[in-house]
Scaffold this motif. Structure first.
Motif, PDB file in Angstrom:
ATOM      1  N   GLN A   1       0.822  -1.204   0.000  1.00 54.05           N
ATOM      2  CA  GLN A   1       0.000   0.000   0.000  1.00 54.05           C
ATOM      3  C   GLN A   1       0.858   1.257   0.000  1.00 54.05           C
ATOM      4  O   GLN A   1       0.520   2.254  -0.658  1.00 54.05           O
ATOM      5  CB  GLN A   1      -0.947   0.015   1.197  1.00 54.05           C
ATOM      6  CG  GLN A   1      -2.018   1.104   1.103  1.00 54.05           C
ATOM      7  CD  GLN A   1      -2.893   0.946  -0.134  1.00 54.05           C
ATOM      8  OE1 GLN A   1      -3.491  -0.109  -0.340  1.00 54.05           O
ATOM      9  NE2 GLN A   1      -2.974   1.986  -0.966  1.00 54.05           N
ATOM     10  N   ASN A   2       1.973   1.231   0.735  1.00 55.18           N
ATOM     11  CA  ASN A   2       2.889   2.372   0.716  1.00 55.18           C
ATOM     12  C   ASN A   2       3.447   2.599  -0.684  1.00 55.18           C
ATOM     13  O   ASN A   2       3.526   3.740  -1.165  1.00 55.18           O
ATOM     14  CB  ASN A   2       4.057   2.153   1.677  1.00 55.18           C
ATOM     15  CG  ASN A   2       3.652   2.057   3.126  1.00 55.18           C
ATOM     16  OD1 ASN A   2       4.275   1.340   3.910  1.00 55.18           O
ATOM     17  ND2 ASN A   2       2.605   2.768   3.505  1.00 55.18           N
TER      18      ASN A   2
ATOM     19  N   ASP B   1      -7.298   0.062  -8.799  1.00 61.63           N
ATOM     20  CA  ASP B   1      -6.862  -1.310  -8.531  1.00 61.63           C
ATOM     21  C   ASP B   1      -6.680  -2.140  -9.802  1.00 61.63           C
ATOM     22  O   ASP B   1      -5.859  -3.048  -9.837  1.00 61.63           O
ATOM     23  CB  ASP B   1      -7.871  -2.025  -7.622  1.00 61.63           C
ATOM     24  CG  ASP B   1      -7.911  -1.433  -6.225  1.00 61.63           C
ATOM     25  OD1 ASP B   1      -6.916  -0.812  -5.817  1.00 61.63           O
ATOM     26  OD2 ASP B   1      -8.944  -1.595  -5.542  1.00 61.63           O
TER      27      ASP B   1
ATOM     28  N   ARG C   1       2.126   1.614  -3.579  1.00 57.34           N
ATOM     29  CA  ARG C   1       1.080   2.079  -4.476  1.00 57.34           C
ATOM     30  C   ARG C   1       0.708   3.534  -4.201  1.00 57.34           C
ATOM     31  O   ARG C   1       0.423   4.301  -5.130  1.00 57.34           O
ATOM     32  CB  ARG C   1      -0.154   1.183  -4.366  1.00 57.34           C
ATOM     33  CG  ARG C   1       0.005  -0.159  -5.066  1.00 57.34           C
ATOM     34  CD  ARG C   1      -1.323  -0.861  -5.222  1.00 57.34           C
ATOM     35  NE  ARG C   1      -2.337   0.002  -5.832  1.00 57.34           N
ATOM     36  CZ  ARG C   1      -3.604  -0.344  -5.983  1.00 57.34           C
ATOM     37  NH1 ARG C   1      -4.026  -1.538  -5.576  1.00 57.34           N
ATOM     38  NH2 ARG C   1      -4.462   0.490  -6.533  1.00 57.34           N
ATOM     39  N   ASP C   2       0.726   3.936  -2.941  1.00 56.79           N
ATOM     40  CA  ASP C   2       0.438   5.336  -2.617  1.00 56.79           C
ATOM     41  C   ASP C   2       1.527   6.251  -3.185  1.00 56.79           C
ATOM     42  O   ASP C   2       1.227   7.371  -3.633  1.00 56.79           O
ATOM     43  CB  ASP C   2       0.331   5.521  -1.111  1.00 56.79           C
ATOM     44  CG  ASP C   2      -0.979   4.976  -0.548  1.00 56.79           C
ATOM     45  OD1 ASP C   2      -1.891   4.678  -1.348  1.00 56.79           O
ATOM     46  OD2 ASP C   2      -1.078   4.834   0.685  1.00 56.79           O
TER      47      ASP C   2
ATOM     48  N   ASP D   1       2.943  -9.026   1.337  1.00 58.82           N
ATOM     49  CA  ASP D   1       3.090  -8.310   2.610  1.00 58.82           C
ATOM     50  C   ASP D   1       3.302  -9.257   3.784  1.00 58.82           C
ATOM     51  O   ASP D   1       3.968  -8.916   4.763  1.00 58.82           O
ATOM     52  CB  ASP D   1       1.857  -7.444   2.877  1.00 58.82           C
ATOM     53  CG  ASP D   1       1.899  -6.131   2.112  1.00 58.82           C
ATOM     54  OD1 ASP D   1       2.989  -5.761   1.639  1.00 58.82           O
ATOM     55  OD2 ASP D   1       0.839  -5.487   1.987  1.00 58.82           O
TER      56      ASP D   1
ATOM     57  N   ALA E   1      -0.999  -9.029  -3.374  1.00 57.03           N
ATOM     58  CA  ALA E   1      -0.593  -7.955  -2.464  1.00 57.03           C
ATOM     59  C   ALA E   1      -0.492  -8.438  -1.024  1.00 57.03           C
ATOM     60  O   ALA E   1       0.507  -8.204  -0.335  1.00 57.03           O
ATOM     61  CB  ALA E   1      -1.566  -6.782  -2.569  1.00 57.03           C
ATOM     62  N   ASN E   2      -1.528  -9.142  -0.544  1.00 59.73           N
ATOM     63  CA  ASN E   2      -1.507  -9.643   0.836  1.00 59.73           C
ATOM     64  C   ASN E   2      -0.443 -10.716   1.013  1.00 59.73           C
ATOM     65  O   ASN E   2       0.233 -10.770   2.049  1.00 59.73           O
ATOM     66  CB  ASN E   2      -2.881 -10.206   1.211  1.00 59.73           C
ATOM     67  CG  ASN E   2      -3.884  -9.110   1.493  1.00 59.73           C
ATOM     68  OD1 ASN E   2      -3.512  -8.007   1.896  1.00 59.73           O
ATOM     69  ND2 ASN E   2      -5.157  -9.397   1.268  1.00 59.73           N
TER      70      ASN E   2
END
Length: 288
Positions: free
Chosen positions: A139-140, A267, A142-143, A232, A228-229
């Motif tokens: 998420q970091n 997404d 992608r942000d 991570d 993604a999960n």
């Protein structure tokens, strides 16, 4: 290095290994590009030749450095993403950054005449600086990418409106800045359409969205994976055998490196391209 009484100077070297198990983003920026743009009379608000040159240099970097999973560029900057499992140069920041910057600069200068055949380079030559930043989770990352693309849109809408006022409307730069001060996106769109009959939505995608560079494999259906999960949740990078590494390297080398101008904030882009986050090469598209 042969042993000698001078070898003690090695003790002054500082370790600069980047944090393990984090996404590495190397962002390069042109040095003194305001002067360079004026020197070679780049078109305002966007010079397609200059953008194509940046993209060609970045594509060469991605093609040569297989550890890069994706790159994003706008104006005189480019961000190159290394997977969190990357072990290139033992993750030494100085090595990774200097390799990206020097390779990009070399190709930028080498390819200049292809895009500016009537404007030979002269000193001072184009150069770039760079830095590396680590991001712990998807998420970091992608942000960060979303931030750069959002900036692209904001800056391009402003510049398109500003230069329309100056070049078409005949307003001087100071008055154009004053007119646009405090305006929202809707206000700029209205100025473009009502004064100059310009529909911003019809502007080239490369100007509005920037450029995304990645290896092209067959797209997958959204919702068919949870990359993604999974990425991570890995406590440490999965160790691959030498054979697996060699096979993946060959598959990456065979893949076409694509320059695209698409939305990377939503997404869908990531869902249909799981290899960008998994670091596992996908299926090479069949030739038609």
């Amino acid at each position: 290095m042969a042993n000698s009484r001078f070898e003690y100077v090695k003790q002054f070297e500082q370790t600069d290994n980047l944090l393990p198990n984090t996404w590495i983003v190397v962002r390069i920026d042109g040095r003194g590009f305001t002067k360079l743009c004026a020197k070679y009379n780049f078109e305002k608000p966007n010079d397609r030749r200059a953008l194509d040159l940046m993209n060609a240099a970045a594509k060469a970097v991605v093609s040569e450095i297989h550890d890069i999973t994706i790159a994003y560029g706008v104006s005189d900057e480019f961000s190159f993403v290394f997977h969190k499992s990357c072990a290139l140069f033992e993750r030494r920041s100085s090595k990774i950054v200097s390799t990206v910057v020097s390779t990009f600069t070399a190709y930028y200068i080498h390819l200049w005449s292809t895009y500016f055949p009537d404007m030979p380079l002269s000193p001072p030559l184009p150069s770039f600086d760079g830095r590396a930043v680590c991001y712990p989770i998807v998420q970091n990352l992608r942000d960060y990418m979303s931030w750069r693309q959002a900036d692209c849109h904001i800056n391009n809408l402003y510049n398109t409106t500003f230069w329309s006022l100056v070049q078409i409307g005949g307003i001087n730069a100071k008055d154009a800045e004053k007119l646009l001060s405090g305006t929202l996106a809707a206000d700029k769109n209205e100025i473009l359409f009502s004064r100059f009959n310009i529909n911003y939505n019809n502007e080239p995608e490369i100007f509005k969205k920037g450029s995304v560079i990645y290896r092209d494999y067959e797209l997958v259906e959204p919702g068919s994976h949870d990359v993604a999960n999974s990425v991570d949740q890995l406590g440490e990078p999965v160790q691959q055998s030498k054979t697996q590494e060699d096979n993946n390297r060959k598959r990456r080398a065979k893949a076409r490196v694509l320059v695209d101008h698409v939305d990377i904030i939503k997404d869908d882009f990531w869902d249909r391209r799981p290899w960008l986050l998994s670091n596992k090469p996908g299926t090479i598209p069949k030739e038609t």
